[in-house]
Design a protein around this motif. Structure first.
Motif, mmCIF file in Angstrom:
data_model
loop_
_atom_site.group_PDB
_atom_site.id
_atom_site.type_symbol
_atom_site.label_atom_id
_atom_site.label_comp_id
_atom_site.label_asym_id
_atom_site.label_seq_id
_atom_site.Cartn_x
_atom_site.Cartn_y
_atom_site.Cartn_z
ATOM 1 N N TYR A 133 -4.752 6.324 7.395
ATOM 2 C CA TYR A 133 -3.546 5.980 6.656
ATOM 3 C C TYR A 133 -3.146 4.539 6.987
ATOM 4 O O TYR A 133 -3.465 4.048 8.067
ATOM 5 C CB TYR A 133 -2.410 6.939 7.006
ATOM 6 C CG TYR A 133 -2.628 8.326 6.484
ATOM 7 C CD1 TYR A 133 -3.025 9.361 7.316
ATOM 8 C CD2 TYR A 133 -2.442 8.614 5.127
ATOM 9 C CE1 TYR A 133 -3.224 10.638 6.828
ATOM 10 C CE2 TYR A 133 -2.645 9.883 4.639
ATOM 11 C CZ TYR A 133 -3.032 10.890 5.486
ATOM 12 O OH TYR A 133 -3.239 12.154 5.002
ATOM 13 N N SER B 45 3.539 -3.188 -8.284
ATOM 14 C CA SER B 45 2.095 -3.386 -8.091
ATOM 15 C C SER B 45 1.316 -2.336 -8.857
ATOM 16 O O SER B 45 0.240 -2.615 -9.378
ATOM 17 C CB SER B 45 1.714 -3.385 -6.611
ATOM 18 O OG SER B 45 2.263 -2.295 -5.956
ATOM 19 N N ALA C 25 0.932 9.539 11.684
ATOM 20 C CA ALA C 25 -0.473 9.274 11.967
ATOM 21 C C ALA C 25 -0.656 8.148 12.961
ATOM 22 O O ALA C 25 -1.636 8.093 13.672
ATOM 23 C CB ALA C 25 -1.219 8.955 10.677
ATOM 24 N N LEU D 52 3.695 17.673 5.647
ATOM 25 C CA LEU D 52 3.840 16.876 4.429
ATOM 26 C C LEU D 52 3.861 15.383 4.732
ATOM 27 O O LEU D 52 3.375 14.572 3.965
ATOM 28 C CB LEU D 52 5.138 17.243 3.707
ATOM 29 C CG LEU D 52 5.106 18.494 2.835
ATOM 30 C CD1 LEU D 52 6.489 18.780 2.294
ATOM 31 C CD2 LEU D 52 4.119 18.329 1.689
ATOM 32 N N LEU E 69 0.844 -1.185 0.000
ATOM 33 C CA LEU E 69 0.000 0.000 0.000
ATOM 34 C C LEU E 69 0.879 1.235 0.000
ATOM 35 O O LEU E 69 1.970 1.226 0.540
ATOM 36 C CB LEU E 69 -0.886 0.018 1.249
ATOM 37 C CG LEU E 69 -1.868 -1.127 1.409
ATOM 38 C CD1 LEU E 69 -2.644 -0.952 2.699
ATOM 39 C CD2 LEU E 69 -2.822 -1.183 0.238
ATOM 40 N N LEU E 70 0.388 2.299 -0.609
ATOM 41 C CA LEU E 70 1.142 3.549 -0.603
ATOM 42 C C LEU E 70 0.885 4.235 0.731
ATOM 43 O O LEU E 70 -0.238 4.625 1.029
ATOM 44 C CB LEU E 70 0.688 4.437 -1.767
ATOM 45 C CG LEU E 70 0.835 3.784 -3.152
ATOM 46 C CD1 LEU E 70 0.370 4.732 -4.235
ATOM 47 C CD2 LEU E 70 2.273 3.364 -3.397
ATOM 48 N N PRO E 71 1.936 4.382 1.549
ATOM 49 C CA PRO E 71 1.710 4.857 2.915
ATOM 50 C C PRO E 71 1.236 6.303 3.011
ATOM 51 O O PRO E 71 0.677 6.685 4.045
ATOM 52 C CB PRO E 71 3.081 4.701 3.585
ATOM 53 C CG PRO E 71 4.052 4.542 2.501
ATOM 54 C CD PRO E 71 3.355 4.041 1.307
ATOM 55 N N TRP E 72 1.420 7.079 1.938
ATOM 56 C CA TRP E 72 1.013 8.477 2.024
ATOM 57 C C TRP E 72 -0.406 8.697 1.557
ATOM 58 O O TRP E 72 -0.877 9.825 1.480
ATOM 59 C CB TRP E 72 1.961 9.354 1.195
ATOM 60 C CG TRP E 72 2.188 8.819 -0.161
ATOM 61 C CD1 TRP E 72 1.404 8.979 -1.263
ATOM 62 C CD2 TRP E 72 3.270 7.981 -0.574
ATOM 63 N NE1 TRP E 72 1.914 8.300 -2.332
ATOM 64 C CE2 TRP E 72 3.075 7.674 -1.943
ATOM 65 C CE3 TRP E 72 4.381 7.444 0.077
ATOM 66 C CZ2 TRP E 72 3.944 6.869 -2.665
ATOM 67 C CZ3 TRP E 72 5.255 6.648 -0.632
ATOM 68 C CH2 TRP E 72 5.030 6.368 -1.986
ATOM 69 N N ARG E 73 -1.107 7.604 1.199
ATOM 70 C CA ARG E 73 -2.502 7.719 0.792
ATOM 71 C C ARG E 73 -3.406 7.068 1.818
ATOM 72 O O ARG E 73 -3.057 6.043 2.413
ATOM 73 C CB ARG E 73 -2.714 7.001 -0.542
ATOM 74 C CG ARG E 73 -2.190 7.744 -1.736
ATOM 75 C CD ARG E 73 -2.536 6.994 -3.012
ATOM 76 N NE ARG E 73 -2.280 7.824 -4.171
ATOM 77 C CZ ARG E 73 -3.183 8.068 -5.120
ATOM 78 N NH1 ARG E 73 -4.358 7.524 -5.080
ATOM 79 N NH2 ARG E 73 -2.857 8.841 -6.129
ATOM 80 N N MET F 206 6.332 -1.778 -4.660
ATOM 81 C CA MET F 206 5.290 -0.759 -4.793
ATOM 82 C C MET F 206 5.154 -0.349 -6.245
ATOM 83 O O MET F 206 4.047 -0.198 -6.766
ATOM 84 C CB MET F 206 5.680 0.466 -3.965
ATOM 85 C CG MET F 206 4.772 0.745 -2.812
ATOM 86 S SD MET F 206 5.226 2.248 -1.980
ATOM 87 C CE MET F 206 5.831 1.598 -0.458
ATOM 88 N N LYS G 248 2.842 9.042 -8.968
ATOM 89 C CA LYS G 248 2.076 8.481 -7.860
ATOM 90 C C LYS G 248 2.916 7.725 -6.844
ATOM 91 O O LYS G 248 2.490 7.524 -5.715
ATOM 92 C CB LYS G 248 0.985 7.550 -8.410
ATOM 93 C CG LYS G 248 -0.064 8.324 -9.191
ATOM 94 C CD LYS G 248 -1.146 7.413 -9.726
ATOM 95 C CE LYS G 248 -2.039 8.133 -10.696
ATOM 96 N NZ LYS G 248 -2.848 9.185 -10.057
ATOM 97 N N TRP H 32 1.170 11.417 7.196
ATOM 98 C CA TRP H 32 0.783 10.017 7.131
ATOM 99 C C TRP H 32 1.732 9.142 7.933
ATOM 100 O O TRP H 32 1.396 8.037 8.339
ATOM 101 C CB TRP H 32 0.766 9.535 5.680
ATOM 102 C CG TRP H 32 1.974 9.888 4.897
ATOM 103 C CD1 TRP H 32 2.143 10.975 4.110
ATOM 104 C CD2 TRP H 32 3.200 9.157 4.807
ATOM 105 N NE1 TRP H 32 3.391 10.969 3.531
ATOM 106 C CE2 TRP H 32 4.065 9.853 3.932
ATOM 107 C CE3 TRP H 32 3.671 7.963 5.368
ATOM 108 C CZ2 TRP H 32 5.330 9.424 3.602
ATOM 109 C CZ3 TRP H 32 4.948 7.535 5.041
ATOM 110 C CH2 TRP H 32 5.768 8.256 4.169
ATOM 111 N N ARG H 33 2.946 9.646 8.149
ATOM 112 C CA ARG H 33 3.911 8.871 8.903
ATOM 113 C C ARG H 33 3.646 8.988 10.392
ATOM 114 O O ARG H 33 3.751 8.033 11.138
ATOM 115 C CB ARG H 33 5.304 9.413 8.622
ATOM 116 C CG ARG H 33 6.369 8.352 8.612
ATOM 117 C CD ARG H 33 7.689 8.974 8.626
ATOM 118 N NE ARG H 33 8.373 8.827 7.364
ATOM 119 C CZ ARG H 33 9.579 9.341 7.125
ATOM 120 N NH1 ARG H 33 10.163 10.052 8.027
ATOM 121 N NH2 ARG H 33 10.147 9.159 5.972
ATOM 122 N N PRO I 219 5.974 11.089 -4.464
ATOM 123 C CA PRO I 219 5.604 11.151 -3.041
ATOM 124 C C PRO I 219 6.585 10.441 -2.132
ATOM 125 O O PRO I 219 6.837 10.897 -1.014
ATOM 126 C CB PRO I 219 4.230 10.458 -3.011
ATOM 127 C CG PRO I 219 3.722 10.550 -4.392
ATOM 128 C CD PRO I 219 4.895 10.539 -5.288
#
Lengths: 283, 271
Positions: free
Chosen positions: A155, B171, B269, B263, A109-113, B168, B185, B266-267, B189
């Motif tokens: 996330y 996929s 989080a 930015l 999975l893309l961790p930033w999405r 990644m 994509k 998500w990390r 990022p």
């Protein structure tokens, strides 16, 4: 779970199966794959022949290193066979096979999405132009299907392993591939969660009429889900035996192990497998 | 505050008292205490020796107060502007080069050794060159900042772009993504984290580069203030300038960390 309701709405999937034999989705002939490490050439696979019909669920079982993932990767177009051919829908696989869905052991999975955005990603691609509204609708349907309502904006770092696997499954199914290649996707999950995911997988692949190639080292898992079980030998991988699973569908994944036919097949195949497992541990 | 005092009462030495502090507020109090103690020591030594080289906290504070009434802002603005422009240019170029070379190995083999060789040039040696190329004033300092930021951001972005998880990428390719989509994509990022970390490392150096450029090139900016003060043996002004630069650096770092947290939310989080 919502899935049972979905199943009832669609109707009995077994009745939908056509009387005549469906065509072959995947045909593998004489597949050999070797790789070179530090000057030494090793055969991962040696002359594998396998034909999978449309909508069939075929499980590939074998000891570690036997090359079952290599078979999967050749069908996906990630690897080129050293010898032999791999045909998908009658045509040889030359480049990356974008008609299939691939679920690996690692959830990529893309961790930033967020979860929803991860599921959406296939619909954002140029090869599959979709309107925003249509894509949103599909994403919402997928979230419902895998039971992740309420977690759309989370996330991956905030999701448990099982949830991440469900997101990975959803993002693969959203573009409705005709075939699914699964490489021990539920290996990292605990036993109960694994059963739940296997049950979901059975329901989804039957409703959607998907051809499945499922790699696992767990013989019980293979027999529970598959129409046919293929047992591989240790490296270099050859097919040792292929057996039909005589248990009718739809199967109750949670109780199928208590079926006497399960036990018989399990014993027969385990005898084949255990010799190879012992050989495999020498590698 | 009470916690700190209570800890002090119970312990043999101040250090063991600090070790007893359990919360962040307590630690902040101790930090403050250490800073105050250092300033008091400086003030004491300055008054006792009456040396012109030392100045003193009280004199420096007075000078700063005077500056804050007007004359500081012009110079500070010049320095900050040089940093801003230099950072934007350097980060953009560094990121672009880093991404391109990170994903195109043939290009990397061609250009990266050249970039590494250029990186070895000392900053101070480049300043006179830039003065000759760009004239005195704003430009040489800005270009120096740009150069410093470019190298640091480039090397970080290059490593990041090289090390994007291949699974990644694969996929997404299986889903049917073309090269550009994979870049936009996945690789883009994924590299943001590296670009930002390069930027954070580059910021203190960019402050130094701007000040150096100003010292060698012109009369404006904090570097100019520093040179003027040195020429007049005005120690108080020099210390005051250093305080301003230090605070500017801390502020820059704070901004960069805020940007990074946003930015990369998500990390962070994970609960």
């Amino acid at each position: 779970m919502q899935l049972a309701d979905n199943l009832r709405q669609v109707g009995d999937p077994a009745a939908d199966r056509p009387a005549a034999d469906p065509p072959f989705k995947v045909e593998i002939t004489g597949l050999t794959h070797s790789f070179a490490t530090r000057g030494k050439v090793t055969d991962a696979l040696s002359a594998v022949d396998l034909a999978v019909r449309e909508r069939e669920f075929v499980a590939l079982v074998g000891p570690s290193g036997c090359g079952k993932t290599t078979v999967l990767n050749c069908v996906a177009g990630l690897l080129r066979p050293t010898r032999g051919t791999v045909n998908y829908d009658g045509k040889p696989v030359t480049a990356l096979n974008t008609r299939i869905g691939y679920l690996s052991q690692k959830d990529t999975l893309l961790p930033w999405r967020t979860a929803a955005d991860n599921i959406r990603i296939a619909m954002e691609l140029k090869c599959r132009p979709t309107s925003r509204a249509a894509a949103n609708a599909k994403v919402a349907a997928m979230i419902d299907l895998v039971g992740l309502k309420g977690f759309e904006r989370h996330y991956p770092a905030e999701l448990s392993g099982g949830m991440r696997k469900r997101v990975a499954l959803a993002r693969t199914l959203i573009y409705e591939p005709e075939a699914l290649l699964l490489d021990e996707p539920f290996g990292a999950l605990d036993a109960q969660l694994r059963l739940i995911m296997l049950d979901q997988l059975q329901t989804l692949t039957t409703i959607r009429r998907i051809t499945v190639l499922f790699v696992t080292h767990d013989l019980g898992e293979a027999i529970s889900l598959a129409d046919r079980v293929v047992v591989f030998s240790a490296r270099p991988g050859r097919i040792r035996v292929i057996r039909d699973v005589p248990i009718p569908r739809p199967r109750d994944i949670f109780r199928v192990r208590f079926d006497p036919r399960f036990a018989r097949l399990h014993e027969e195949l385990w005898d084949e497998l255990k010799d190879e497992v012992v050989k495999g541990t020498d590698i | 505050m009470q916690a700190a005092v209570a800890g002090l009462a119970k312990s043999a030495t101040p250090f063991t008292a600090y070790l007893r502090t359990t919360n962040r507020a307590g630690a902040a109090v101790w930090r403050f205490g250490v800073a105050i103690a250092a300033l008091l020591a400086w003030e004491a030594v300055a008054r006792w020796t009456a040396s012109i080289w030392l100045s003193s906290p009280s004199l420096v504070a007075a000078r700063l107060a005077d500056w804050l009434r007007g004359s500081l802002y012009v110079h500070l603005a010049v320095t900050m502007e040089e940093i801003a422009v230099g950072v934007v240019l350097g980060t953009t170029l560094g990121a672009v080069f880093g991404l391109l070379l990170g994903r195109l190995p043939t290009l990397a083999t061609l250009l990266r050794p050249l970039i590494v060789a250029l990186y070895n040039l000392p900053l101070l040696a480049l300043a006179p060159l830039f003065i000759m190329l760009f004239g005195l004033g704003f430009m040489p300092a800005t270009v120096l900042v740009g150069v410093v930021v470019f190298f640091l951001v480039f090397f970080n972005t290059f490593s990041g772009a090289e090390s994007v998880d291949e699974d990644m990428i694969r996929s997404l390719q299986i889903m049917g993504a073309n090269r550009i989509e994979v870049f936009r994509k996945v690789i883009g990022p994924a590299s943001v984290a590296w670009i930002i970390s390069g930027l954070k490392v580059a910021l203190p150096y960019s402050l130094a580069a701007a000040t150096t450029g100003e010292m060698l090139a012109g009369g404006n900016g904090m570097g100019g203030v520093l040179t003027a003060a040195a020429q007049q043996f005005d120690m108080t002004s020099m210390y005051a300038t250093l305080v301003v630069l230090m605070l500017a650096g801390v502020l820059l770092n704070l901004c960069a960390t805020r940007l990074e947290t946003w930015l990369l939310r998500w990390r962070h989080a994970a609960g």
